[in-house]
Structure formats: structure tokens, C-alpha cells
Scaffold this active site. Structure first.
Site, PDB file in Angstrom:
ATOM      1  N   HIS A   1       0.802  -1.281   0.082  1.00 40.94           N
ATOM      2  CA  HIS A   1      -0.124  -0.082  -0.068  1.00 40.94           C
ATOM      3  C   HIS A   1       0.812   1.051  -0.002  1.00 40.94           C
ATOM      4  O   HIS A   1       0.352   2.397  -0.202  1.00 40.94           O
ATOM      5  CB  HIS A   1      -0.953  -0.016   1.072  1.00 40.94           C
ATOM      6  CG  HIS A   1      -0.402   0.259   2.301  1.00 40.94           C
ATOM      7  ND1 HIS A   1      -1.101   0.726   3.679  1.00 40.94           N
ATOM      8  CD2 HIS A   1       0.962   0.401   2.904  1.00 40.94           C
ATOM      9  CE1 HIS A   1      -0.201   0.769   4.668  1.00 40.94           C
ATOM     10  NE2 HIS A   1       0.960   0.534   4.394  1.00 40.94           N
TER      11      HIS A   1
ATOM     12  N   GLU B   1      -3.528  -6.767   3.723  1.00 43.61           N
ATOM     13  CA  GLU B   1      -3.933  -5.390   3.475  1.00 43.61           C
ATOM     14  C   GLU B   1      -5.273  -4.883   3.431  1.00 43.61           C
ATOM     15  O   GLU B   1      -6.041  -6.020   3.303  1.00 43.61           O
ATOM     16  CB  GLU B   1      -3.289  -5.240   2.046  1.00 43.61           C
ATOM     17  CG  GLU B   1      -1.852  -5.098   1.737  1.00 43.61           C
ATOM     18  CD  GLU B   1      -1.131  -3.667   2.055  1.00 43.61           C
ATOM     19  OE1 GLU B   1      -1.764  -2.809   2.601  1.00 43.61           O
ATOM     20  OE2 GLU B   1       0.249  -3.536   1.530  1.00 43.61           O
TER      21      GLU B   1
ATOM     22  N   GLU C   1      -4.827   2.601  -0.580  1.00 46.02           N
ATOM     23  CA  GLU C   1      -5.246   1.393  -0.448  1.00 46.02           C
ATOM     24  C   GLU C   1      -6.177   0.905  -1.576  1.00 46.02           C
ATOM     25  O   GLU C   1      -6.703   1.800  -2.209  1.00 46.02           O
ATOM     26  CB  GLU C   1      -6.266   1.560   0.942  1.00 46.02           C
ATOM     27  CG  GLU C   1      -5.624   2.045   2.100  1.00 46.02           C
ATOM     28  CD  GLU C   1      -4.407   1.256   2.661  1.00 46.02           C
ATOM     29  OE1 GLU C   1      -4.683  -0.093   2.554  1.00 46.02           O
ATOM     30  OE2 GLU C   1      -3.410   2.108   2.977  1.00 46.02           O
TER      31      GLU C   1
HETATM   32  C1  LIG Z   1       4.379   0.292   6.432  1.00 45.95           C
HETATM   33  S1  LIG Z   1       5.923  -0.536   7.114  1.00 45.95           S
HETATM   34  C2  LIG Z   1       5.211  -2.154   7.515  1.00 45.95           C
HETATM   35  C3  LIG Z   1       6.010  -2.831   8.448  1.00 45.95           C
HETATM   36  C4  LIG Z   1       5.430  -4.368   8.710  1.00 45.95           C
HETATM   37  N1  LIG Z   1       5.205  -4.999   7.684  1.00 45.95           N
HETATM   38  C5  LIG Z   1       4.129  -3.903   9.459  1.00 45.95           C
HETATM   39  O1  LIG Z   1       3.028  -4.450   8.816  1.00 45.95           O
HETATM   40  O2  LIG Z   1       4.247  -3.372  10.787  1.00 45.95           O
HETATM   41  C6  LIG Z   1       6.603  -0.917   5.623  1.00 45.95           C
HETATM   42  C7  LIG Z   1       7.971  -1.524   5.695  1.00 45.95           C
HETATM   43  O3  LIG Z   1       8.847  -1.665   4.511  1.00 45.95           O
HETATM   44  C8  LIG Z   1      10.114  -1.485   4.730  1.00 45.95           C
HETATM   45  N2  LIG Z   1      10.717  -0.951   3.476  1.00 45.95           N
HETATM   46  C9  LIG Z   1      10.651   0.002   2.690  1.00 45.95           C
HETATM   47  N3  LIG Z   1      11.340   0.025   1.686  1.00 45.95           N
HETATM   48  C10 LIG Z   1      12.118  -1.146   1.609  1.00 45.95           C
HETATM   49  C11 LIG Z   1      12.723  -1.955   0.615  1.00 45.95           C
HETATM   50  N4  LIG Z   1      13.284  -1.370  -0.182  1.00 45.95           N
HETATM   51  N5  LIG Z   1      13.240  -3.158   1.317  1.00 45.95           N
HETATM   52  C12 LIG Z   1      12.559  -3.729   2.149  1.00 45.95           C
HETATM   53  N6  LIG Z   1      11.980  -3.287   3.089  1.00 45.95           N
HETATM   54  C13 LIG Z   1      11.675  -1.946   2.856  1.00 45.95           C
HETATM   55  C14 LIG Z   1       9.954  -0.342   5.727  1.00 45.95           C
HETATM   56  O4  LIG Z   1      11.513  -0.271   6.223  1.00 45.95           O
HETATM   57  C15 LIG Z   1       9.001  -0.675   6.634  1.00 45.95           C
HETATM   58  O5  LIG Z   1       9.425  -1.418   7.803  1.00 45.95           O
END
Ligand SMILES: C[S@@+](CC[C@H](N)C(=O)[O-])C[C@H]1O[C@@H](n2cnc3c(N)ncnc32)[C@H](O)[C@@H]1O
Length: 416
Positions: free
Chosen positions: A324, A353, A380
Site C-alpha cells: 500500500h 492489506e 489502499e
Molecule cells: C508500513 S511499514 C510495514 C511494516 C510491517 N510489515 C508491519 O506491517 O508493521 C513498511 C516496511 O517496508 C520497509 N521497506 C521500505 N522500503 C524497503 C525496501 N526497499 N526493502 C525492504 N523493506 C523496505 C520499511 O522499512 C517498513 O518496515
């Protein structure tokens, strides 16, 4: 402000001070009475409590006048948000929770080095709004809410959003006007970049503000207390995943991509301790480096989801609140790496999601959708949006397991 040609004349100003819907009040009260009686017999029932809460909100809206609603929105609620953030950062809620009884402004100010005159005004507003209990002149007792503000999973969301992202929220209108009032779905063209004049995504921006850990804690808090896909009454983990899974010790069982500091896998381990194979947490190195207190049976892997997936042929790849954050083109590139690692006829992709219904969307989902639009130029998605995204990536949606109102669904996919 410009009024479109042909708009009808402004209504009589007296509507501003008339209750929004007084005639509905008796019916809402009857509903509240019945729902309250039902809840008292099933106090743990999640849905019954939410139904009563929805009726209570409807009552407030019916009773309020437009003027009162307006003042609440643009004075009272911003003042609450700013006051709570300042008091949280100063440690006032911790001081209050420690004493856990009536405490004076003077005592709180002394312990936190806040100016007592300033703190008195902030606490007075929180008291008048019901977030603290006024027990005397400049004296307050904590509420359940204010006690919970001493937990990082609740409190950290305030500096994260108010300090980190409010400037972007306030510039969203300006950003949109610069795009002829068109919706933008482009990860390189976001209101955040416009407002802060930076070339960063939200994650990088928050980390640059010293708010990376706050975001991780906020995400952990956001997921608390709602039905979870791994609960027995939502998704049958045993039947759909464990049965038929490779039982060798090092076979990847569940790979959480973008799993933050591992709260979902920790929950999975508690709820399904006898799962086969390995649980693997993947996130950016800077996030994995901050993982603390995670069960050592969960493997931590620094990984960028724009690169090749290092764990091939897992029973399930899992992404929660990840897709999302990105518009379709970026999601397609993330999904390409997952799909390439999936084993035909064996691997699943579990996307946890919101699936926004065509009508009657829950307020938490609509709020998240607007925040995601503002901060990420993303969205979303409805079921049709998910199909449009997942099917061209080479996936087939097997089932959508609903977590109920206000909770994300689990979209279960396999290779087409
Ligand atoms: C909105 S958070 C969701 C975290 C977890 N899945 C949760 O539901 O609480 C999005 C996650 O994507 C990770 N993220 C962003 N860019 C990324 C990338 N290029 N590779 C791996 N993870 C990434 C962020 O660090 C973050 O932890």
C-alpha cells in the site's frame, strides 16, 4: 475560494448553530441502549464493542452543531495533537503513569523540566477533552488512554506523524493544486518531496528526522488489538500452510518481507509454535540493525525488496502494509522478485492489506488511504485494484480472508 458557476445560494446561516440531526437522536439512543445491554453480556466481543462505538459516534454527530464540529476539527483536535506530542516527548505521561493517581501540574513540570505555566494550559485542554481527569485546580489523574501513552507503541506515533509528517499534510492542497487538482500516483512525485524539498521517501525522511524507531513502534502499535490473519477464526494456518510444507529444519516456511522489527513473526511464533521450517524477517539493513528483543528462532535478514529474493521456494512469502506504500509500477517491481522466488504449486504469497469495499468502508481504512495518498502518492486498494496488480505479476488470487471491519484482509495467492 472560488464557487463553481451555477452553485445554489448559501443556506440560511442558522443551520450553523442547529444540531446536525436531532430527530435521529431517540432512535440512536434506543440502539445504544440495546447494544450496551448486549455488550455487557459479552464484554470481550470485539464486533459488539465496535458497533456500540459507531452508534456513540453517530450520537455525537447528531447532537453537535456544524459550528461545534468545525471548532472541534480545527481548534480542539489540532490542539490535542500538539499538546499530546509535546507532553509525550517531555515525558509527562511517564511521570503520570508512574504515580498512577492524582498529580499536580507542578509535580509534572518539576519532573520533566517543562514550564509549569505552559504545561498547565496543555493539561487543561487534555482534561477538558477527556484525555485526563481533572481532580483539582491544576491537578489531574490519568485515564486509560494517558496511561497507555507511556508505551512506545502508542506514544511514538505522535512525534512520528505530528513532527515528521504534518508539514506534508498541510501542503497537500498546494501540491494537488500544482497538479491541476489531479490525483498523483507516482513515488517520485509526492507531497512529502514538495513540502520538505527533499528527494526521499517517507521511510528515509523519517529516519533523517531521527524518527525511524518511532515509525517501527507506531506500526507495531497500529496492529495491536485487532483480529489478526493468523488467528484460528480468520486463516486456517495449519490446513493452508503447515500441511504439506517442507519439514526440513532449514526450509524457509514464512518470509516476512518488509517486516519491520519482527512483531508479526513474533506473534506468529506465539500462536503457531509448532510450525515447520524457518521464520525469516527481511527489511532494510537500517531497520534490521534496530531489532531488539526478537526471539532468536526468527532469522533476521537485511534485504532490499527491489533486489533478488535470497530465500527461494518458501512455503509462504508475506507482506503486511508494504504494497500500500507504493503505486502499481513500484509494486510490480517488488512482486517480480517475489514471484521469481516462488516454487510452482507450493509457495504462496500472503498479502495482508486493506481491501476497500465499494461502499461502507471503515473509517480506519479510509483514514489510512488518505494518509497514504498524501505521504506516498499511493493507495489502499479495492479487490478490483488488487486483481489488476497481482494477476499481471503472474499470480492467481486463491482466496481473500477477511479480518472484519477495520482490519486488513489476507489475500492468498499462488503462481498462476
Ligand atoms: C508500513 S511499514 C510495514 C511494516 C510491517 N510489515 C508491519 O506491517 O508493521 C513498511 C516496511 O517496508 C520497509 N521497506 C521500505 N522500503 C524497503 C525496501 N526497499 N526493502 C525492504 N523493506 C523496505 C520499511 O522499512 C517498513 O518496515
Amino acid at each position: 475560494m472560488t464557487i463553481p458557476n451555477g452553485a445554489s445560494p448559501a443556506p440560511n446561516a442558522s443551520i450553523a448553530t442547529s444540531p446536525n440531526d436531532l430527530p435521529s437522536v431517540p432512535a440512536i439512543l434506543n440502539q445504544i441502549s440495546a447494544q450496551g445491554a448486549h455488550l455487557s453480556t459479552t464484554p470481550q466481543d470485539y464486533d459488539s464493542r465496535l458497533q456500540l462505538l459507531a452508534s456513540a459516534r453517530a450520537l455525537v454527530q447528531a447532537l453537535e452543531t456544524p459550528r461545534e464540529t468545525m471548532i472541534k476539527h480545527i481548534w480542539a483536535q489540532p490542539a490535542v495533537q500538539v499538546g499530546i506530542t509535546m507532553m509525550y516527548e517531555a515525558g509527562v505521561f511517564h511521570v503520570m503513569a508512574k504515580k498512577d493517581g492524582p498529580i499536580t501540574v507542578e509535580e509534572c513540570a518539576e519532573a520533566t523540566k517543562m514550564d509549569p505555566k505552559l504545561l498547565a494550559r496543555l493539561m487543561r485542554h487534555l482534561g477538558s477533552m477527556g484525555y485526563l481527569i481533572e481532580t483539582g485546580v491544576d491537578e489531574y489523574a490519568p485515564t486509560n488512554f494517558s496511561r497507555a501513552m507511556s508505551l512506545r507503541i502508542i506514544g511514538d506515533g505522535y512525534p512520528c506523524i505530528i513532527n515528521g509528517l504534518f508539514n506534508t499534510l498541510s501542503k497537500f492542497g498546494e501540491f494537488t493544486k500544482a497538479h491541476d487538482n489531479k490525483m498523483v500516483l507516482n513515488h517520485t512525485d509526492t507531497a512529502l518531496r514538495h513540502a520538505e524539498k527533499v528527494d526521499m521517501d517517507v521511510f528515509t525522511w523519517l529516519r533523517s528526522m531521527g524518527l525511524g524507531a518511532h515509525l517501527n513502534n507506531h506500526m507495531a502499535g497500529y496492529h495491536q488489538g485487532r483480529p489478526s490473519w493468523m488467528d484460528a477464526n480468520v486463516y486456517p494456518v495449519e490446513e493452508r500452510l503447515a500441511k504439506g510444507a517442507d519439514t526440513s529444519h532449514d526450509a524457509p516456511f514464512l518470509v516476512d518481507i518488509g517486516g519491520s522489527t519482527g512483531h508479526d513473526l513474533a506473534e506468529f511464533l506465539t500462536k503457531h509454535p509448532r510450525h515447520p521450517g524457518k521464520l525469516i524477517l527481511e527489511d532494510l539493513p537500517v531497520v534490521i540493525d534496530h531489532v531488539q528483543q526478537l526471539d532468536s528462532r526468527i532469522e533476521r535478514v537485511p534485504y532490499d525488496f527491489h533486489t533478488e529474493q535470497p530465500h527461494k521456494g518458501a512455503r509462504a512469502y508475506y507482506m503486511h502494509s508494504v504494497l500500500h506504500d507504493w503505486p502499481d509500477d513500484v509494486c510490480a517491481s517488488i512482486l517480480k522478485n517475489v514471484v521469481a522466488a516462488m516454487k510452482p504449486g507450493y509457495s504462496r504469497l500472503l498479502v495482508n492489506e486493506c481491501v476497500i469495499p465499494d461502499r461502507g468502508a471503515d473509517w480506519q481504512a479510509t483514514a489510512l488511504d488518505v494518509m497514504i495518498m498524501i505521504e506516498f502518492s499511493a493507495k489502499e486498494r479495492t479487490l478490483a485494484d488488487w486483481s489488476r496488480l497481482l494477476e499481471p505479476a503472474g499470480l492467481r488470487i486463491m482466496n481473500v480472508w477477511s479480518g472484519g471491519d477495520g482490519a486488513e484482509s489476507l489475500i492468498e495467492c499462488q503462481l498462476a
